[in-house]
Design an enzyme around this catalytic site. Sequence first.
Site, mmCIF file in Angstrom:
data_model
loop_
_atom_site.group_PDB
_atom_site.id
_atom_site.type_symbol
_atom_site.label_atom_id
_atom_site.label_comp_id
_atom_site.label_asym_id
_atom_site.label_seq_id
_atom_site.Cartn_x
_atom_site.Cartn_y
_atom_site.Cartn_z
ATOM 1 N N HIS A 3 0.832 -1.202 0.000
ATOM 2 C CA HIS A 3 0.000 0.000 0.000
ATOM 3 C C HIS A 3 0.872 1.261 0.000
ATOM 4 O O HIS A 3 2.048 1.233 0.340
ATOM 5 C CB HIS A 3 -0.916 0.009 1.225
ATOM 6 C CG HIS A 3 -0.156 0.008 2.533
ATOM 7 N ND1 HIS A 3 0.403 1.148 3.069
ATOM 8 C CD2 HIS A 3 0.146 -1.007 3.380
ATOM 9 C CE1 HIS A 3 1.003 0.855 4.204
ATOM 10 N NE2 HIS A 3 0.868 -0.454 4.413
ATOM 11 N N GLU B 104 -1.617 -7.195 7.730
ATOM 12 C CA GLU B 104 -0.230 -7.028 8.148
ATOM 13 C C GLU B 104 0.089 -7.816 9.423
ATOM 14 O O GLU B 104 -0.817 -8.143 10.212
ATOM 15 C CB GLU B 104 0.072 -5.542 8.360
ATOM 16 C CG GLU B 104 1.519 -5.222 8.767
ATOM 17 C CD GLU B 104 2.569 -5.684 7.745
ATOM 18 O OE1 GLU B 104 2.639 -6.913 7.493
ATOM 19 O OE2 GLU B 104 3.317 -4.832 7.249
#
Length: 254
Positions: free
Chosen positions: A32, A110
């Site tokens: 990202h 994550e």
Amino acid sequence: MSSFGHLANLGSTSGPLTFTPPGRRRLYLMRHGDVTYFDDSGTPIDADAVSLNELGRAQASAAGRAFAAEKLHFDRVIVSGLPRTRETAERVLAETGQQIDIETWTCWQEIRAGSVSDLPPAEMAQAFLGAFDGLVPEATRFLNGESVSELLDRVVPPLAELRADKSWDTVLLVLHGGVNRAILSHALHPRGRLFLGQLAQAPACINALDVGEKPEDWVVRLMNFAPPQPLHVNNRLTVMEKIFASFLRSRQPR
């Protein structure tokens, strides 16, 4: 004479030689775009809710333009479900002009941090940086939270599920720095377990991986290509080093 000259007569002496090139599919793996984890007062922002900052939005759009320049078409687009991955994917698709449903696979969120409030100062740097330092032991925990072993256990198996779907030729995954390292490490050593923390993943970077029919058939084509700064001219610190520095500044008296 070419170093392959001694192979010239193999066909006549050993019978006809045949080779069927493997059919491989392409997996584009992105991190990202840039986010801000601490506000102007130094207060941490919820990592599960944080969105892209201005720089991150520009990075995601630049990545989209790189895909658009190659006229790439994605058969599937998958994100982790955290807002920063979805926003990055949306900006990429806006640049390519492709309208496609974005899938959410939460297994690729994550690596999960724990609480560092009780850690002594001497252990703080290891808690922030240890999980991304060289060949990382599986027992290593990220910010006193999830271990590398636990990360590999949830990140690697779903790759087999994705590969089992033969309907796609090109897929885009927009995930996270730690998760990407786990996937890249697996691609580099698919017969075993490995986590290479030094595989840098800049914000909105692009990795290109090819997968074949056999589970161990991975080809790493490209790593950490980060438009609009592909040569990483101004990057000498890792992402976690920058976050740790921000964390230390947030703890200073105001």
